[in-house]
Motif scaffolding. Structure first.
Motif, PDB file in Angstrom:
ATOM      1  N   LYS A   3       0.847  -1.185   0.000  1.00  0.00           N
ATOM      2  CA  LYS A   3       0.000   0.000   0.000  1.00  0.00           C
ATOM      3  C   LYS A   3       0.886   1.240   0.000  1.00  0.00           C
ATOM      4  O   LYS A   3       1.772   1.405   0.839  1.00  0.00           O
ATOM      5  CB  LYS A   3      -0.886   0.015   1.253  1.00  0.00           C
ATOM      6  CG  LYS A   3      -1.895   1.155   1.259  1.00  0.00           C
ATOM      7  CD  LYS A   3      -2.773   1.060   2.499  1.00  0.00           C
ATOM      8  CE  LYS A   3      -3.794   2.196   2.498  1.00  0.00           C
ATOM      9  NZ  LYS A   3      -4.667   2.126   3.703  1.00  0.00           N
ATOM     10  N   THR A   4       0.587   2.102  -0.935  1.00  0.00           N
ATOM     11  CA  THR A   4       1.400   3.308  -1.053  1.00  0.00           C
ATOM     12  C   THR A   4       1.102   4.248   0.114  1.00  0.00           C
ATOM     13  O   THR A   4      -0.038   4.357   0.578  1.00  0.00           O
ATOM     14  CB  THR A   4       1.091   4.027  -2.375  1.00  0.00           C
ATOM     15  OG1 THR A   4      -0.301   4.320  -2.438  1.00  0.00           O
ATOM     16  CG2 THR A   4       1.471   3.154  -3.549  1.00  0.00           C
ATOM     17  N   LYS A   5       2.095   4.913   0.590  1.00  0.00           N
ATOM     18  CA  LYS A   5       1.951   5.850   1.692  1.00  0.00           C
ATOM     19  C   LYS A   5       1.224   7.096   1.220  1.00  0.00           C
ATOM     20  O   LYS A   5       1.459   7.606   0.129  1.00  0.00           O
ATOM     21  CB  LYS A   5       3.327   6.224   2.231  1.00  0.00           C
ATOM     22  CG  LYS A   5       3.282   7.051   3.495  1.00  0.00           C
ATOM     23  CD  LYS A   5       4.690   7.312   4.000  1.00  0.00           C
ATOM     24  CE  LYS A   5       4.642   8.131   5.280  1.00  0.00           C
ATOM     25  NZ  LYS A   5       6.004   8.402   5.787  1.00  0.00           N
ATOM     26  N   GLU A   6       0.264   7.572   2.096  1.00  0.00           N
ATOM     27  CA  GLU A   6      -0.523   8.754   1.725  1.00  0.00           C
ATOM     28  C   GLU A   6       0.386   9.982   1.683  1.00  0.00           C
ATOM     29  O   GLU A   6       1.293  10.148   2.493  1.00  0.00           O
ATOM     30  CB  GLU A   6      -1.639   8.990   2.748  1.00  0.00           C
ATOM     31  CG  GLU A   6      -2.730   7.923   2.737  1.00  0.00           C
ATOM     32  CD  GLU A   6      -3.798   8.186   3.769  1.00  0.00           C
ATOM     33  OE1 GLU A   6      -4.922   7.708   3.584  1.00  0.00           O
ATOM     34  OE2 GLU A   6      -3.512   8.880   4.767  1.00  0.00           O
ATOM     35  N   ILE A   7       0.078  10.798   0.733  1.00  0.00           N
ATOM     36  CA  ILE A   7       0.853  12.022   0.554  1.00  0.00           C
ATOM     37  C   ILE A   7       0.199  13.130   1.374  1.00  0.00           C
ATOM     38  O   ILE A   7      -1.024  13.322   1.338  1.00  0.00           O
ATOM     39  CB  ILE A   7       0.914  12.416  -0.927  1.00  0.00           C
ATOM     40  CG1 ILE A   7       1.547  11.289  -1.748  1.00  0.00           C
ATOM     41  CG2 ILE A   7       1.680  13.725  -1.107  1.00  0.00           C
ATOM     42  CD1 ILE A   7       1.517  11.539  -3.236  1.00  0.00           C
ATOM     43  N   THR A   8       0.972  13.846   2.114  1.00  0.00           N
ATOM     44  CA  THR A   8       0.444  14.953   2.912  1.00  0.00           C
ATOM     45  C   THR A   8       1.434  16.106   2.925  1.00  0.00           C
ATOM     46  O   THR A   8       2.652  15.899   2.874  1.00  0.00           O
ATOM     47  CB  THR A   8       0.159  14.504   4.359  1.00  0.00           C
ATOM     48  OG1 THR A   8      -0.348  15.614   5.106  1.00  0.00           O
ATOM     49  CG2 THR A   8       1.398  13.966   5.047  1.00  0.00           C
ATOM     50  N   PHE A   9       0.876  17.286   2.956  1.00  0.00           N
ATOM     51  CA  PHE A   9       1.690  18.504   3.033  1.00  0.00           C
ATOM     52  C   PHE A   9       1.469  19.227   4.361  1.00  0.00           C
ATOM     53  O   PHE A   9       1.856  20.384   4.513  1.00  0.00           O
ATOM     54  CB  PHE A   9       1.334  19.451   1.871  1.00  0.00           C
ATOM     55  CG  PHE A   9       1.583  18.840   0.526  1.00  0.00           C
ATOM     56  CD1 PHE A   9       2.859  18.854  -0.033  1.00  0.00           C
ATOM     57  CD2 PHE A   9       0.555  18.237  -0.186  1.00  0.00           C
ATOM     58  CE1 PHE A   9       3.092  18.296  -1.281  1.00  0.00           C
ATOM     59  CE2 PHE A   9       0.780  17.674  -1.431  1.00  0.00           C
ATOM     60  CZ  PHE A   9       2.052  17.693  -1.986  1.00  0.00           C
ATOM     61  N   ILE A  10       0.823  18.526   5.285  1.00  0.00           N
ATOM     62  CA  ILE A  10       0.477  19.116   6.586  1.00  0.00           C
ATOM     63  C   ILE A  10       1.312  18.433   7.662  1.00  0.00           C
ATOM     64  O   ILE A  10       1.587  17.237   7.587  1.00  0.00           O
ATOM     65  CB  ILE A  10      -1.027  18.946   6.891  1.00  0.00           C
ATOM     66  CG1 ILE A  10      -1.871  19.434   5.704  1.00  0.00           C
ATOM     67  CG2 ILE A  10      -1.417  19.710   8.150  1.00  0.00           C
ATOM     68  CD1 ILE A  10      -3.340  19.136   5.843  1.00  0.00           C
ATOM     69  N   GLY A  11       1.697  19.180   8.653  1.00  0.00           N
ATOM     70  CA  GLY A  11       2.466  18.623   9.762  1.00  0.00           C
ATOM     71  C   GLY A  11       1.673  17.544  10.484  1.00  0.00           C
ATOM     72  O   GLY A  11       0.430  17.556  10.485  1.00  0.00           O
TER      73      GLY A  11
END
Length: 422
Positions: free
Chosen positions: A38-46
């Motif tokens: 499962k690919t890791k979710e992309i996030t731009f938030i701390g």
């Protein structure tokens, strides 16, 4: 064994094969293909902010699209003041906005908090909309709290100004005070401060348990029974005690200032939020008009305060409504307490009167208008006549009166016996 034996012995090959044969290898498992990680979710938030935002979104139990739609429509049915404050703290920062807008990945690969930000960024002037929803919600709560208090203060002022029992009672106190202070510089006063009502219990009579207020209430109970209803007039005034008008005015003024700032920002806005939220802030039962109505109520209270200052002969600038209401509340309490003592004392006297009369000798009582033979000019008084006379005079029978009548009767009996001996 001899090999020439003609008997042939055959083993049970089936059972041998069943028991001792090597088991066949298990069939090969069907190939399901290589596991896809499962690919890791992309996030731009701390991580901390992402966690707080995820917790915030879970309480709605609806999709991110629905939450963004509520913000765009200004729907506050599921967003109270505390939730809106929390949302304002979790809004995306400039760097996060730039990163989300430059992201070329699919939305499904983003974390839930990032997906919510993308839907929120599609709402024009989302921060202004949220702030407008918050100020409207706060104004609604504030008005629901302040309006009843403001009306209570105004009604309390009007009650003091219109009560006809309060000035009569104060006039009675003034006359009593001038009588007690006769010969002194305060013996011809034209009035007194309203706070002096609380000092009526400080003036003690020769009997330590009797105060000036007790005596005045005894007089009121005998000759001015309508004044006994004075605590009823002061009931609403007592309820207004403890309400601080200055604090209320400060809170309402600060809220009105926020509303005017939001109105100005809406006026400068170019999107549909100007039309949409302008209605809730300005027209009809909007927050701004309701806040202005509250300011008018404060102005009315200020006029009532000036009238009350003139009525009580106080300085308009120094008069405190809180002090006046507090004084009236305390006075009402000591009035009722002293009235209970007076009523209990009168009841005790009445019981003493009823217990004392039956102890008299029956020979001492005569019918009404019956004249004593030994003393032709002496008219005997019956128990019935005594009670009747007291009622007609509007007075309660007193123990000392009973004692005096009994003593006279005993003296008359003694004289009668001495005349018989002669």
């Amino acid at each position: 064994m001899p090999s020439s034996s003609k008997e042939l012995v055959e083993p049970d090959y089936a059972s041998l094969e069943l028991l001792f044969s090597v088991p066949p290898p298990p069939p090969p498992k069907e190939k399901t293909g290589p596991k896809i990680k499962k690919t890791k979710e992309i996030t731009f938030i701390g991580p901390k902010k992402s966690l707080l935002l995820s917790i915030f979104l879970k309480q709605f139990k609806c999709s991110n699209e629905d939450i963004a739609a509520m913000i765009q429509k200004g729907d506050r049915s599921k967003l109270d003041a505390e939730m809106l404050k929390q949302l304002l703290k979790l809004l995306p920062e400039d760097q996060e906005v730039k990163s989300l807008k430059s992201c070329k990945e699919e939305k499904s690969q983003l974390a839930n908090a990032d997906q919510f930000y993308l839907h929120l960024l599609e709402v024009p002037s989302y921060q202004l909309r949220i702030e407008c929803m918050l100020i409207c919600e706060e104004t609604k709560i504030l008005l629901e709290c302040l309006w009843p208090k403001a009306q209570a203060i105004r009604t309390a002022c009007e009650t003091i100004l219109t009560s006809h029992r309060l000035p009569v009672f104060c006039q009675l106190i003034l006359k009593v005070g001038n009588f007690l202070n006769y010969g002194h510089h305060t013996g011809d006063a034209g009035g007194f401060k309203i706070s002096a009502l609380l000092k009526l219990t400080e003036t003690k009579a020769n009997q330590s348990h009797i105060t000036l207020l007790h005596h005045i209430l005894e007089e009121v109970e005998k000759n001015h029974t309508d004044l006994l209803q004075l605590p009823r007039d002061l009931d609403f005034v007592s309820k207004a005690a403890g309400i601080h008008i200055d604090v209320m005015r400060a809170e309402a003024g600060a809220n009105l200032k926020k509303l005017l700032e939001i109105e100005k920002r809406l006026f400068l806005s170019t999107d549909d939020s100007k039309i949409q939220h302008g209605k809730s802030v300005q027209v009809g039962n909007g927050s701004l008009n309701a806040s202005k109505d509250l300011q008018k109520e404060f102005a009315t209270i200020e006029k009532k305060k000036e009238e009350l200052a003139d009525y009580l002969c106080e300085d308009r600038k120094k008069l405190s409504l809180e002090d006046v209401f507090s004084t009236m509340k305390t006075f009402r309490e000591i009035f009722l307490k002293a009235l209970q003592v007076v009523t209990k004392t009168e009841l005790h006297k009445w019981n003493y009167f009823n217990k004392t009369l039956p102890s008299f000798s029956p020979s001492t009582w005569r019918k009404k208008n019956q004249t004593n033979k030994a003393f032709p000019n002496t008219q005997m008084i019956s128990k019935t006549d005594t009670v009747k006379g007291s009622k007609e005079a509007g007075l309660s029978p007193r123990a000392d009166d009973c004692f005096t009548s009994s003593q006279k009767i005993k003296e008359a009996d003694g004289r009668r016996k001495e005349t018989g001996r002669k």
